[in-house]
Design a protein around this motif. Sequence first.
Motif, PDB file in Angstrom:
ATOM      1  N   VAL A  50      41.789  -4.046  33.015  1.00 31.43           N
ATOM      2  CA  VAL A  50      40.670  -3.502  33.777  1.00 31.43           C
ATOM      3  C   VAL A  50      39.820  -4.668  34.267  1.00 31.43           C
ATOM      4  N   GLU A  51      39.398  -4.603  35.534  1.00 34.53           N
ATOM      5  CA  GLU A  51      38.606  -5.673  36.148  1.00 34.53           C
ATOM      6  C   GLU A  51      37.545  -5.046  37.056  1.00 34.53           C
ATOM      7  N   ALA A  52      36.399  -5.670  37.125  1.00 29.15           N
ATOM      8  CA  ALA A  52      35.330  -5.221  38.012  1.00 29.15           C
ATOM      9  C   ALA A  52      34.972  -6.337  38.974  1.00 29.15           C
ATOM     10  N   ALA A  53      34.567  -5.962  40.203  1.00 31.95           N
ATOM     11  CA  ALA A  53      34.183  -6.951  41.206  1.00 31.95           C
ATOM     12  C   ALA A  53      33.108  -6.367  42.099  1.00 31.95           C
ATOM     13  N   ASP A  54      32.214  -7.246  42.584  1.00 32.76           N
ATOM     14  CA  ASP A  54      31.202  -6.842  43.547  1.00 32.76           C
ATOM     15  C   ASP A  54      31.815  -6.804  44.938  1.00 32.76           C
ATOM     16  N   GLY A  55      31.341  -5.858  45.749  1.00 34.19           N
ATOM     17  CA  GLY A  55      31.822  -5.773  47.117  1.00 34.19           C
ATOM     18  C   GLY A  55      30.906  -4.912  47.959  1.00 34.19           C
ATOM     19  N   ASP A  60      36.499  -3.685  49.892  1.00 35.22           N
ATOM     20  CA  ASP A  60      36.150  -5.103  49.822  1.00 35.22           C
ATOM     21  C   ASP A  60      36.326  -5.628  48.397  1.00 35.22           C
ATOM     22  N   ALA A  61      35.818  -4.889  47.422  1.00 36.68           N
ATOM     23  CA  ALA A  61      35.956  -5.298  46.020  1.00 36.68           C
ATOM     24  C   ALA A  61      37.424  -5.306  45.603  1.00 36.68           C
TER      25      ALA A  61
END
Length: 82
Positions: A50-55, A60-61
């Motif tokens: 599991v990974e989280a990213a800003d976008g 975009d994320a």
Amino acid sequence: MKKFAAVLGIAAGLSMMTAGAMALDSNFETMSKAGKHQFYVWCTGKDDYVEAADGSNAKDAQSKVAAAAGGNCWPVWQGMVN
């Protein structure tokens, strides 16, 4: 007795959910919002994670997570982290 077992099973299932999973907003409209989006990264040849990213939105994320994950993995959107 069957009702008791059903209620006990539901309670056990809810207690097994992590705090992170409960804090996700997975409404369809949320995909278009800017912020931190969480993905289940499905991989071949290595363990999933599991990974989280800003976008600026989920797409975009997702592209950021996909670039970091490599060619044998694909991030599947789970929701926006609240």
